[in-house]
Structures are given as structure tokens and as C-alpha cells.
Design an enzyme around this catalytic site. Structure first.
Site, PDB file in Angstrom:
ATOM      1  N   TYR A   1       1.165   7.742 -15.499  1.00  0.00           N
ATOM      2  CA  TYR A   1       1.944   8.444 -14.478  1.00  0.00           C
ATOM      3  C   TYR A   1       2.686   9.589 -15.177  1.00  0.00           C
ATOM      4  O   TYR A   1       3.507   9.332 -16.064  1.00  0.00           O
ATOM      5  CB  TYR A   1       2.980   7.503 -13.841  1.00  0.00           C
ATOM      6  CG  TYR A   1       2.399   6.495 -12.881  1.00  0.00           C
ATOM      7  CD1 TYR A   1       1.808   5.320 -13.329  1.00  0.00           C
ATOM      8  CD2 TYR A   1       2.469   6.711 -11.508  1.00  0.00           C
ATOM      9  CE1 TYR A   1       1.291   4.395 -12.430  1.00  0.00           C
ATOM     10  CE2 TYR A   1       1.961   5.781 -10.603  1.00  0.00           C
ATOM     11  CZ  TYR A   1       1.370   4.634 -11.071  1.00  0.00           C
ATOM     12  OH  TYR A   1       0.866   3.716 -10.187  1.00  0.00           O
TER      13      TYR A   1
ATOM     14  N   PRO B   1       1.105   6.322  -1.920  1.00  0.00           N
ATOM     15  CA  PRO B   1       0.260   5.554  -2.843  1.00  0.00           C
ATOM     16  C   PRO B   1       0.804   5.383  -4.258  1.00  0.00           C
ATOM     17  O   PRO B   1       0.204   4.669  -5.063  1.00  0.00           O
ATOM     18  CB  PRO B   1      -1.050   6.356  -2.872  1.00  0.00           C
ATOM     19  CG  PRO B   1      -0.680   7.725  -2.426  1.00  0.00           C
ATOM     20  CD  PRO B   1       0.490   7.590  -1.525  1.00  0.00           C
TER      21      PRO B   1
ATOM     22  N   TYR C   1       5.572  -3.860  -9.755  1.00  0.00           N
ATOM     23  CA  TYR C   1       4.247  -3.250  -9.876  1.00  0.00           C
ATOM     24  C   TYR C   1       3.131  -4.304  -9.800  1.00  0.00           C
ATOM     25  O   TYR C   1       2.130  -4.110  -9.105  1.00  0.00           O
ATOM     26  CB  TYR C   1       4.149  -2.459 -11.189  1.00  0.00           C
ATOM     27  CG  TYR C   1       3.031  -1.451 -11.179  1.00  0.00           C
ATOM     28  CD1 TYR C   1       3.258  -0.144 -10.757  1.00  0.00           C
ATOM     29  CD2 TYR C   1       1.737  -1.806 -11.544  1.00  0.00           C
ATOM     30  CE1 TYR C   1       2.236   0.783 -10.713  1.00  0.00           C
ATOM     31  CE2 TYR C   1       0.707  -0.893 -11.493  1.00  0.00           C
ATOM     32  CZ  TYR C   1       0.961   0.395 -11.082  1.00  0.00           C
ATOM     33  OH  TYR C   1      -0.066   1.307 -11.023  1.00  0.00           O
TER      34      TYR C   1
ATOM     35  N   LYS D   1       0.530   0.024  -3.300  1.00  0.00           N
ATOM     36  CA  LYS D   1       0.879  -1.182  -2.551  1.00  0.00           C
ATOM     37  C   LYS D   1       0.134  -1.356  -1.217  1.00  0.00           C
ATOM     38  O   LYS D   1       0.154  -2.451  -0.649  1.00  0.00           O
ATOM     39  CB  LYS D   1       2.384  -1.179  -2.246  1.00  0.00           C
ATOM     40  CG  LYS D   1       3.252  -1.371  -3.474  1.00  0.00           C
ATOM     41  CD  LYS D   1       3.299  -2.823  -3.894  1.00  0.00           C
ATOM     42  CE  LYS D   1       3.942  -3.047  -5.229  1.00  0.00           C
ATOM     43  NZ  LYS D   1       3.030  -3.395  -6.303  1.00  0.00           N
TER      44      LYS D   1
ATOM     45  N   HIS E   1      -5.620  -4.703 -16.291  1.00  0.00           N
ATOM     46  CA  HIS E   1      -4.626  -3.888 -16.999  1.00  0.00           C
ATOM     47  C   HIS E   1      -3.351  -4.689 -17.261  1.00  0.00           C
ATOM     48  O   HIS E   1      -2.835  -5.348 -16.368  1.00  0.00           O
ATOM     49  CB  HIS E   1      -4.275  -2.646 -16.178  1.00  0.00           C
ATOM     50  CG  HIS E   1      -5.374  -1.628 -16.185  1.00  0.00           C
ATOM     51  ND1 HIS E   1      -5.234  -0.381 -15.649  1.00  0.00           N
ATOM     52  CD2 HIS E   1      -6.630  -1.679 -16.697  1.00  0.00           C
ATOM     53  CE1 HIS E   1      -6.359   0.294 -15.817  1.00  0.00           C
ATOM     54  NE2 HIS E   1      -7.218  -0.484 -16.440  1.00  0.00           N
TER      55      HIS E   1
HETATM   56  C1  LIG Z   1      -6.224   8.181  -1.168  1.00  0.00           C
HETATM   57  C2  LIG Z   1      -5.671   6.787  -0.990  1.00  0.00           C
HETATM   58  C3  LIG Z   1      -5.402   6.026  -2.127  1.00  0.00           C
HETATM   59  C4  LIG Z   1      -4.872   4.744  -1.976  1.00  0.00           C
HETATM   60  N1  LIG Z   1      -4.622   4.000  -3.121  1.00  0.00           N
HETATM   61  C5  LIG Z   1      -4.161   2.736  -2.985  1.00  0.00           C
HETATM   62  C6  LIG Z   1      -4.008   1.882  -4.136  1.00  0.00           C
HETATM   63  O1  LIG Z   1      -4.291   2.253  -5.295  1.00  0.00           O
HETATM   64  N2  LIG Z   1      -3.593   0.600  -3.933  1.00  0.00           N
HETATM   65  C7  LIG Z   1      -3.306   0.138  -2.678  1.00  0.00           C
HETATM   66  O2  LIG Z   1      -2.914  -1.034  -2.557  1.00  0.00           O
HETATM   67  N3  LIG Z   1      -3.457   0.922  -1.569  1.00  0.00           N
HETATM   68  C8  LIG Z   1      -3.891   2.194  -1.684  1.00  0.00           C
HETATM   69  N4  LIG Z   1      -4.112   2.957  -0.555  1.00  0.00           N
HETATM   70  C9  LIG Z   1      -3.822   2.396   0.752  1.00  0.00           C
HETATM   71  C10 LIG Z   1      -4.929   1.480   1.251  1.00  0.00           C
HETATM   72  O3  LIG Z   1      -6.188   2.116   1.176  1.00  0.00           O
HETATM   73  C11 LIG Z   1      -4.607   1.067   2.702  1.00  0.00           C
HETATM   74  O4  LIG Z   1      -3.285   0.582   2.732  1.00  0.00           O
HETATM   75  C12 LIG Z   1      -5.574  -0.012   3.209  1.00  0.00           C
HETATM   76  O5  LIG Z   1      -6.833   0.549   3.508  1.00  0.00           O
HETATM   77  C13 LIG Z   1      -5.008  -0.684   4.465  1.00  0.00           C
HETATM   78  O6  LIG Z   1      -5.949  -1.584   4.983  1.00  0.00           O
HETATM   79  P1  LIG Z   1      -6.030  -1.889   6.541  1.00  0.00           P
HETATM   80  O7  LIG Z   1      -7.109  -2.884   6.705  1.00  0.00           O
HETATM   81  O8  LIG Z   1      -4.679  -2.195   7.036  1.00  0.00           O
HETATM   82  O9  LIG Z   1      -6.389  -0.504   7.207  1.00  0.00           O
HETATM   83  P2  LIG Z   1      -7.724   0.364   7.064  1.00  0.00           P
HETATM   84  O10 LIG Z   1      -8.289   0.248   5.704  1.00  0.00           O
HETATM   85  O11 LIG Z   1      -7.378   1.728   7.570  1.00  0.00           O
HETATM   86  O12 LIG Z   1      -8.755  -0.327   8.054  1.00  0.00           O
HETATM   87  C14 LIG Z   1      -8.668  -0.181   9.454  1.00  0.00           C
HETATM   88  C15 LIG Z   1     -10.055  -0.298  10.035  1.00  0.00           C
HETATM   89  O13 LIG Z   1      -9.965  -0.233  11.449  1.00  0.00           O
HETATM   90  C16 LIG Z   1     -10.984   0.620  11.948  1.00  0.00           C
HETATM   91  N5  LIG Z   1     -10.559   1.130  13.249  1.00  0.00           N
HETATM   92  C17 LIG Z   1      -9.730   2.153  13.530  1.00  0.00           C
HETATM   93  N6  LIG Z   1      -9.570   2.287  14.851  1.00  0.00           N
HETATM   94  C18 LIG Z   1     -10.315   1.304  15.429  1.00  0.00           C
HETATM   95  C19 LIG Z   1     -10.553   0.929  16.765  1.00  0.00           C
HETATM   96  N7  LIG Z   1     -10.001   1.595  17.798  1.00  0.00           N
HETATM   97  N8  LIG Z   1     -11.347  -0.122  17.009  1.00  0.00           N
HETATM   98  C20 LIG Z   1     -11.926  -0.807  15.976  1.00  0.00           C
HETATM   99  N9  LIG Z   1     -11.749  -0.484  14.686  1.00  0.00           N
HETATM  100  C21 LIG Z   1     -10.940   0.557  14.405  1.00  0.00           C
HETATM  101  C22 LIG Z   1     -11.110   1.686  10.858  1.00  0.00           C
HETATM  102  O14 LIG Z   1     -12.369   2.344  10.915  1.00  0.00           O
HETATM  103  C23 LIG Z   1     -10.955   0.852   9.601  1.00  0.00           C
HETATM  104  O15 LIG Z   1     -12.174   0.334   9.136  1.00  0.00           O
HETATM  105  C24 LIG Z   1      -4.625   4.228  -0.669  1.00  0.00           C
HETATM  106  C25 LIG Z   1      -4.924   4.997   0.463  1.00  0.00           C
HETATM  107  C26 LIG Z   1      -5.438   6.264   0.317  1.00  0.00           C
HETATM  108  C27 LIG Z   1      -5.743   7.071   1.561  1.00  0.00           C
END
Ligand SMILES: Cc1cc2nc3c(=O)[nH]c(=O)nc-3n(C[C@H](O)[C@H](O)[C@H](O)COP(=O)(O)OP(=O)(O)OC[C@H]3O[C@@H](n4cnc5c(N)ncnc54)[C@H](O)[C@@H]3O)c2cc1C
Length: 391
Positions: free
Chosen positions: A201, A293, A385, A297, A72
Site C-alpha cells: 500500500y 476496496p 485486516y 472487505k 499472505h
Molecule cells: C474493483 C473491485 C475490487 C474489489 N476488491 C475487493 C477485495 O479485494 N476484497 C473484497 O472483499 N471485496 C472486494 N470488492 C468488493 C466485492 O467484489 C463485492 O463486495 C462482492 O462482489 C459482493 O458480493 P455480492 O454477492 O453481495 O454482490 P455481487 O457480487 O454484486 O453479486 C450480485 C449478483 O446479483 C446479480 N443481479 C443484479 N441484479 C439482479 C436482478 N435484478 N435479478 C437477479 N440477479 C441480479 C448480479 O448480476 C450479480 O451476479 C471489490 C469490488 C470491486 C468493484
């Protein structure tokens, strides 16, 4: 079991970190409470910043992304039935954003790790972290009913907002900064081609709406709803009717509709802990910070954190120096707070708040008018962005 870096969590933070460490010749073990199937199907983010895409491609896990993604070159802000495009080509030096679902990034990273024969343990239980205040960190867990201990040099807490690493730190170590919003997003996936080539948006007196997509056939659509809303109150007909109203526009606009095959409500919060490290424990991604969201980011910040962490570990294992490790939190937080500011600003500008009065609405409209008519304001939006520079 023994490794160099014990990684808790196989989300984007944990998996990208494991991948970057492997490329630097550093050993790690990833442990994850969910199954492989679950993490590869979990619907979350879908928009990748310029820098995130570059990193995935340059490190050899972007082949399918390049084939299947949608690139995009701008976004649209819609208010008062008018559509205003923010052109990244013109305003952000040609940088772009990319639509490629988070679960696809996860699939690519898991496949790369397994193909390289590297350890990733799914379905573990009772995870706990120990010894990171001193010189012998370890992670305890149950795998297939058997108690295991993973000894490591450092622990990477990549276990998301509800994980155990952050809450395990001693009381008084972390300072929390938080803002909870009085609304959430009802999100759907629908078998409908996107109504617009780029994200739209929509600011509307009935509440915010966002039109985005996953593929050329699948739309991802969001509606602002009260934070305690019951999903059962939203039939498919009600969702489409509300989306039609909030996305209304002049000039032959039509919302494409289709079968809804997934819907959920996500709450909205801004959250940061400082510092993001303690002893031999380093936090990354949602374990350390959450953004609403609106600015897309969250995933991108998780990737930016672990890029810094991987560089710091590489320096340590190559030279014995801990300079970058010591500055990990400080380095990450500069970017984190800028992303927090941007996400809060987008959220505040586009949503209706319970407390809104006529003054606040006029102020929001003036802000939208400004940000779509001043080149300086449009440039600021565009550069944030697509993602601020990494270095
Ligand atoms: C509806 C929605 C839309 C979003 N849209 C966007 C977007 O468009 N762009 C964007 O950049 N971000 C977006 N986000 C945010 C993005 O999805 C998160 O910021 C991202 O997943 C963060 O990654 P992470 O690896 O830090 O955490 P997570 O993805 O939460 O991964 C953490 C992992 O740790 C595991 N875990 C938890 N507890 C334990 C434990 N005790 N032991 C071992 N493993 C464990 C979990 O199962 C998971 O697999 C969105 C989030 C949501 C909910």
C-alpha cells in the site's frame, strides 16, 4: 415453482447462501440476470479473510482454493520511499489472508451447485419481488421469454448494489448512510510476476497506489484517479510511468511490468442501509452495504452476512423459532459498521483528497509513522485486516 428460500443474485452472497442452506437441508432457487460465463469471468475482489477461507474449506468448496491460492502473512505500507511490514504472524495470532480471485470462488460454488443437481437460473429478465410484507413472498421473472413465478417462504436479496431488492422496499423503511469519495481506482491486470510477495500500500504525494496480485504470474495494480476520470486518458505507458513514480522505494526496488490485459475504473463509496431486513425479505452483501476496496472487505462481508442468515434459517426450519431471523440485521450490522470504520480509516490514511492542505498531509504521515511504529496500532490494523472474529 415453489421453494423455501428464493435467492436473487448469484454473486458471492447468493451462492454461498445457497450452498450453506443446502448443507442444512434447506431448499433454495438462485436466479441471476447474467450468464454463467459472465459471472465466472467478472473481475472483482481477490483477497479473502481468514474466516472466509475457513468457511469455504470446511463446507467442501475449498479444494481448488487450497491448491491454487497464495497465502499472505503480512502487508507492506510504503511512504517516503520506506517500506514497513505489518506482520500478521506476530500481530494477528498467526491468522493470514488469501489471494484467490472472486471469479474463482464463483466458479467453485457454481460447479458445486450444478454437480449437486440444484437449481440456479441464469439469464433471467424482468425480476421483481412481491408479497414479502405478508405471508406469501414470490419472485417474478422471465426465463427464455416465458413468465415465471417462484413462490417461497423468504426472499434473500443478494443482488448487489444495483439490484432490485433494496429499491423494492417501501419508502421510509430504510435509512441510508453514505459517503462518496472524490476519487476512484484505476485497476489493471498485467502479465507480470508480482514485484513483492505481499500487498504493498503506497502513500505518495501524487496519489495512492496498491500493488497486489492474482497469481504468481499475474499482477493486479491500482492507481488513485479522480472519480470522473476517463479510462481513455490512461495509455499503458502512462499507467506504468505513474505506477513507477508512486511505488518508488529505497533498497533496490523494481516494479515488474508486462502486458496489460484488463483495465477499468471503479468508484469509491461507503454505504449502509438499516435495517437489512423487512418482513420476509433479507438483504445481504453489496445489496445492503458497500465499502471502499482499500480494506478488502466487500466480498468478506457478503460471506459473513449469509453465514448469519443461513444459521437463522436453519434455526427456523429446525425449531420453528424466529429469534435469530428477527435479530439478523442487528447481528450483521455490528460487523458491517466495524468493517466500514476500518475501510474508511485505511482510505483516509492512504489517499490524497482534493481538499488536502499541508496540515492534512502532515497528519496522514504522522498516522502512517504511528501505525508502523506502535505495536498497539499495528496490532489493531492486523486484526481488522485478517478479519475480526465471527462469533
Ligand atoms: C474493483 C473491485 C475490487 C474489489 N476488491 C475487493 C477485495 O479485494 N476484497 C473484497 O472483499 N471485496 C472486494 N470488492 C468488493 C466485492 O467484489 C463485492 O463486495 C462482492 O462482489 C459482493 O458480493 P455480492 O454477492 O453481495 O454482490 P455481487 O457480487 O454484486 O453479486 C450480485 C449478483 O446479483 C446479480 N443481479 C443484479 N441484479 C439482479 C436482478 N435484478 N435479478 C437477479 N440477479 C441480479 C448480479 O448480476 C450479480 O451476479 C471489490 C469490488 C470491486 C468493484
Amino acid at each position: 415453482m415453489r421453494t423455501q428460500i428464493g435467492i436473487v443474485g448469484a454473486g458471492p452472497a447468493g451462492l454461498v447462501l445457497a450452498h450453506l442452506l443446502h448443507l442444512q437441508g434447506i431448499e433454495s432457487v438462485v436466479i441471476e440476470t447474467r450468464s454463467r460465463k459472465y459471472i465466472e469471468e467478472r473481475v472483482r475482489a481477490g483477497l479473502l479473510e481468514h474466516g472466509t477461507v475457513k468457511l469455504l474449506i470446511e463446507t467442501g468448496v475449498g479444494e481448488r482454493l487450497q491448491r491454487e491460492c497464495l497465502t499472505h502473512h503480512g502487508i507492506v505500507l510504503r511512504f517516503h520511499r520506506g517500506s514497513h511490514r505489518i506482520d500478521f504472524n506476530d500481530l494477528a495470532g498467526g491468522k493470514t489472508v488469501t489471494i484467490y480471485a472472486q471469479q474463482e470462488v464463483i466458479k467453485d460454488l457454481v460447479a458445486a451447485r450444478l454437480a449437486a443437481g440444484l437449481p440456479i437460473l441464469f439469464d433471467v429478465e424482468d425480476v421483481s419481488v412481491h408479497g414479502y410484507e405478508g405471508s406469501s413472498p414470490s419472485i417474478r421473472f422471465h426465463a427464455a421469454g416465458k413468465e415465471e413465478v417462484l413462490h417461497c417462504d423468504y426472499i434473500a436479496g443478494c443482488d448487489g448494489f444495483h439490484g432490485i431488492c433494496r429499491p423494492s422496499l417501501p419508502a421510509g423503511v430504510l435509512t441510508e448512510f453514505e459517503r462518496v469519495y472524490p476519487f476512484g481506482w484505476l485497476g489493471i491486470l498485467a502479465e507480470a510476476p508480482p514485484s513483492n510477495d505481499e500487498l504493498v500500500y503506497c502513500y505518495h504525494e501524487r496519489g495512492f497506489a496498491l500493488l497486489t496480485m492474482r497469481t504468481r504470474q499475474i499482477s493486479r495494480l491500482y492507481l488513485q484517479v479522480p472519480h470522473d476520470e476517463d479510462i481513455e486518458a490512461w495509455s499503458d505507458d502512462r499507467i506504468w510511468s505513474e505506477l513507477r513514480k508512486r511505488t518508488e522505494a529505497d533498497g533496490g526496488w523494481k516494479l515488474n511490468e508486462g502486458h496489460i490485459f484488463q483495465k477499468n475504473i471503479a468508484s469509491m463509496r461507503s454505504y449502509v442501509v438499516e435495517p437489512m431486513q423487512y418482513g420476509k425479505m433479507f438483504l445481504a452483501g453489496d445489496a445492503a452495504h458497500i465499502v471502499p476496496p482499500t480494506g478488502a472487505k466487500g466480498l468478506n462481508l457478503a460471506v459473513a452476512d449469509v453465514r448469519i442468515m443461513a444459521k437463522a434459517f436453519a434455526e427456523f426450519y429446525k425449531t420453528g423459532k424466529t429469534h435469530l431471523l428477527e435479530r439478523y440485521s442487528e447481528t450483521c450490522l455490528r460487523r458491517v459498521w466495524k468493517a466500514q470504520r476500518f475501510s474508511w480509516w485505511m482510505t483516509s490514511m492512504l489517499h490524497r483528497f482534493d481538499t488536502d492542505n499541508a496540515f492534512d498531509q502532515r497528519r496522514q504521515l504522522a498516522e502512517l509513522d504511528y501505525v508502523t511504529s506502535s505495536r498497539a496500532a499495528m496490532t489493531s490494523l492486523a486484526e481488522n485486516y485478517v478479519g475480526l472474529p465471527w462469533d
